[in-house]
Motif scaffolding. Sequence first.
Motif, PDB file in Angstrom:
ATOM      1  N   CYS A  37     -48.117  11.796   2.650  1.00  0.00           N
ATOM      2  CA  CYS A  37     -49.805  11.355   2.793  1.00  0.00           C
ATOM      3  C   CYS A  37     -50.016  10.618   4.183  1.00  0.00           C
ATOM      4  O   CYS A  37     -50.869  10.853   4.615  1.00  0.00           O
TER       5      CYS A  37
ATOM      6  N   MET B 226     -52.473  21.042  -3.063  1.00  0.00           N
ATOM      7  CA  MET B 226     -51.960  20.064  -2.052  1.00  0.00           C
ATOM      8  C   MET B 226     -53.001  20.069  -0.843  1.00  0.00           C
ATOM      9  O   MET B 226     -53.447  20.925  -0.539  1.00  0.00           O
TER      10      MET B 226
ATOM     11  N   TYR C 113     -43.521  23.473  -3.908  1.00  0.00           N
ATOM     12  CA  TYR C 113     -44.422  24.585  -3.849  1.00  0.00           C
ATOM     13  C   TYR C 113     -43.877  25.482  -4.596  1.00  0.00           C
ATOM     14  O   TYR C 113     -42.749  26.045  -4.269  1.00  0.00           O
TER      15      TYR C 113
ATOM     16  N   SER D  37     -48.864  13.899  -5.066  1.00  0.00           N
ATOM     17  CA  SER D  37     -48.128  15.053  -5.116  1.00  0.00           C
ATOM     18  C   SER D  37     -48.021  15.686  -6.606  1.00  0.00           C
ATOM     19  O   SER D  37     -48.109  15.213  -7.483  1.00  0.00           O
TER      20      SER D  37
ATOM     21  N   PRO E  80     -49.858  24.893  -1.850  1.00  0.00           N
ATOM     22  CA  PRO E  80     -50.098  24.498  -0.581  1.00  0.00           C
ATOM     23  C   PRO E  80     -51.487  24.731  -0.021  1.00  0.00           C
ATOM     24  O   PRO E  80     -52.279  25.591  -0.573  1.00  0.00           O
TER      25      PRO E  80
ATOM     26  N   ALA F  95     -43.570  11.572  -1.168  1.00  0.00           N
ATOM     27  CA  ALA F  95     -44.829  11.962  -1.321  1.00  0.00           C
ATOM     28  C   ALA F  95     -46.044  10.925  -0.402  1.00  0.00           C
ATOM     29  O   ALA F  95     -46.475  11.447   0.199  1.00  0.00           O
TER      30      ALA F  95
ATOM     31  N   ARG G 159     -56.051  17.586  -7.570  1.00  0.00           N
ATOM     32  CA  ARG G 159     -55.679  17.925  -6.067  1.00  0.00           C
ATOM     33  C   ARG G 159     -55.140  16.643  -5.352  1.00  0.00           C
ATOM     34  O   ARG G 159     -55.866  15.507  -5.739  1.00  0.00           O
ATOM     35  N   ALA G 160     -54.062  16.607  -4.542  1.00  0.00           N
ATOM     36  CA  ALA G 160     -53.601  15.540  -3.887  1.00  0.00           C
ATOM     37  C   ALA G 160     -54.544  14.630  -2.997  1.00  0.00           C
ATOM     38  O   ALA G 160     -55.374  15.216  -2.121  1.00  0.00           O
TER      39      ALA G 160
ATOM     40  N   SER H 239     -42.025  20.208   0.688  1.00  0.00           N
ATOM     41  CA  SER H 239     -42.641  21.460   0.411  1.00  0.00           C
ATOM     42  C   SER H 239     -41.845  22.266  -0.765  1.00  0.00           C
ATOM     43  O   SER H 239     -42.209  23.433  -0.977  1.00  0.00           O
TER      44      SER H 239
ATOM     45  N   CYS I 128     -47.761  24.698  -8.020  1.00  0.00           N
ATOM     46  CA  CYS I 128     -48.053  23.495  -6.985  1.00  0.00           C
ATOM     47  C   CYS I 128     -48.561  24.645  -5.640  1.00  0.00           C
ATOM     48  O   CYS I 128     -47.605  25.305  -5.092  1.00  0.00           O
TER      49      CYS I 128
END
Length: 459
Positions: free
Chosen positions: A16, A459, A345, A306, A323, A12, A429-430, A342, A321
């Motif tokens: 980022c 995300m 997700y 994440s 995207p 993760a 929220r990431a 991903s 989760c």
Amino acid sequence: MQNRERIIDIKALIRCIAEKWRLLLLAGVLVGAVLAGVKGYSRYKLYKLSQGQQETAAEETGSQKGKILNVMRVAETDREEYYVNSILGRINPHKEGKATADIIVSADANTATAAAPGGTAAQAAAVKPQNIANFYASTVLYRIDYTQVAAELGEEPELLGELVTATAGERDAAQISVAVIYPTPEGAKQILDAVLTQVRASREEARREYGDHDLLIANEASGVVVDLELYKWANNRAVEIMALINSQKTLGNNLSSSGSAHVAAVSQRDVVMTAVKLGAAGLLAGIVLAMILIAVHLLASGKVLSGREFNRHFGMKKIACVPGRKFTILKGPDKWAASIDSGYYTHPQRNVCLQVADAAIRAAVRPDAQIALVGDLPMEYLDKLAGEMNKSGAVSGLRTSYYAIPCMEQTPDGVDSIVNCDAAVIVARAEKSTYKGAEDVLDACALLGRDVIGSIVLM
């Protein structure tokens, strides 16, 4: 149950950082441009000086000041070549291969006394193993032949020595800890095996020198580790090169003004190639530095990285989760960065994720339940999500209601709203939410006796 000790999700964190590839590239270009400009300008000045002083260059070659300047140029070139060719520069500090082992020496007290006349058995027993251990330490550091293992790894033998260290044990002077680093753990283990083989072969020489003793190789291990000291190594090398450049520039100016400087012949190609090399090194250094700063900021601020990491940290059930809206239309580096992890997700499309979340919530509570969406996000995020969730419920024909509840600045109405709801869902929220903020929200829900049935992470 909340896991109080945060475990960083490396995947993760990489995602980022990779999502900010434009910023990384900009930082690399700026640093590369500065280094290329400084060095290129320095070389260009030498080029201009050499063009005007070709007739006197031969005479000045033998001068003492000219020799000093030439020595500095050679030193600078050597440092640059070392920096480019060193294996240390190829090691990823976050995925460093490392292999370690301990060399333990023990000797009988009577044997030690015979080898050290004039001392007592106790004194000799205390000193003798340490002397033998020092012999093996010097063998590791100075007498290892890396020719064969270097050929197997496709490296130059002289580049392997700096990858190996030997240090005395903190509590036992007769123990030497050997450590080897390399871009891969397999390579590090291969070098360590070559070192230990030659250490064992040197035992007879040590016996002739110090007497009979026991040699034990223990605690052999290898694996991948994080070694942030490598960033300091790269920074120190860059500082050394820049110091040589500045010193050379200052000395060159002084010699030029005194009319006695030796100016080496510099071609236009030298100027261009030097600028290109330093620009490339600066590009890499700038990207690495920016990556470090971004990682430090994300970790120091306690940002959520994440959904996987968030749920694991708090022991939370995953409701969804989700995207970003543009996930399905991203391309190139943006698509690659967003695709890291991903697989966690719920679905590639946001609206489908929210429909799945609505169905999961209805399965966990009664169909006409009232659900509080809580979190440390600004109200506009929660209001927007509540509207989307209510729309998803309307599509399904059922009447589950979702309400955005302010939690960062609690109000009496907000408290009543949470109490009047049947259950709560925490929203994060990431790179926006923080673990401290989420923990405060969970504590508030626990105080009001309202169960948090799971999480929706955007995300």
